[in-house]
Design a protein around this motif. Sequence first.
Motif, PDB file in Angstrom:
ATOM      1  N   THR A  69       0.860  -1.181   0.000  1.00 37.50           N
ATOM      2  CA  THR A  69       0.000   0.000   0.000  1.00 37.50           C
ATOM      3  C   THR A  69       0.897   1.231   0.000  1.00 37.50           C
ATOM      4  O   THR A  69       1.984   1.219   0.577  1.00 37.50           O
ATOM      5  CB  THR A  69      -0.920   0.036   1.227  1.00 37.50           C
ATOM      6  OG1 THR A  69      -0.124   0.158   2.415  1.00 37.50           O
ATOM      7  CG2 THR A  69      -1.760  -1.225   1.313  1.00 37.50           C
ATOM      8  N   THR A  70       0.434   2.269  -0.662  1.00 36.62           N
ATOM      9  CA  THR A  70       1.263   3.469  -0.780  1.00 36.62           C
ATOM     10  C   THR A  70       1.551   4.066   0.584  1.00 36.62           C
ATOM     11  O   THR A  70       2.690   4.440   0.885  1.00 36.62           O
ATOM     12  CB  THR A  70       0.575   4.510  -1.678  1.00 36.62           C
ATOM     13  OG1 THR A  70       0.314   3.920  -2.952  1.00 36.62           O
ATOM     14  CG2 THR A  70       1.456   5.735  -1.868  1.00 36.62           C
ATOM     15  N   ALA A 154      -3.404   7.531  -1.558  1.00 39.20           N
ATOM     16  CA  ALA A 154      -3.127   6.936  -0.251  1.00 39.20           C
ATOM     17  C   ALA A 154      -3.959   7.649   0.801  1.00 39.20           C
ATOM     18  O   ALA A 154      -4.521   8.737   0.552  1.00 39.20           O
ATOM     19  CB  ALA A 154      -1.641   7.053   0.081  1.00 39.20           C
TER      20      ALA A 154
END
Length: 268
Positions: A69-70, A154
């Motif tokens: 995940t960013t 994000a």
Amino acid sequence: MSGVILGNTLRIAWKQMLYWGLGLGILGAYIIFIASNSDIVQGYADLFDSLPPALMNVLGASGSELFRTTEGWVVTILVSELALFISVYAVMAGLAISANEEQSGILDVVLSLPISRRAFLLERWLAYALLAFGIVLISALLPTLTAIGVGLDADIGIIAASIMAVYPGALVVIAATVLLSTLFRRRIAAIGAVSAFVIGSYMASILGGAASGFLPDLLEALSYFSYVGGESIVSGEYEPTGALGLLAAAGLAFVLSAHLFDRRDIGT
């Protein structure tokens, strides 16, 4: 508490807060800019899949899934670096509270003024605690604004909260530095002791996370780096008890410092 020492310290040292905050904030903005390229994030995740768990822990992550995940990638890369850099500032701040002036002989003159030793120490401690908070705030603000500017895909709130979570650890280092500066008459001895504390805490966090068992768990529990909370904030498992424990430890260290500072002779 008159507030004179507090205000004067803030007036003199606010530029340090600005420079440190901007420097760390630019570092965070740079990492955000890199993270805006999804191919880079995915490439790192594929690379870290092959790394052993111990090395992953050195990088501040318990597993490679955090890099997928960013916000997890940003927090893992950025927060551990910020925690180390802010610890360096915290040591400098702790020394500036009393040790530097005692070493130079200025403290004798300051304490001849109509202010108690405890009030002096409290106001100086509060000033540098506020300055440290300013550094952390700027360090969070610049990456947050950059993330908004580049349209980062994000949860920006998680990134900002993870950066702010390093602040209780900074207070612990400031308080530990003041306490050790009070215990050791020589400034160089205090620097050595607090450096050992910071490095030892960092190593304990790494060793504690890399293995299981009573001793590794104990080492991890004793390390203030273990309570930064970046990974747990990303995963939604953050518990504030660790941060509250750090704040309590910082307060206890200050109370003990004030007691010792009030009773011992001042001077080189």
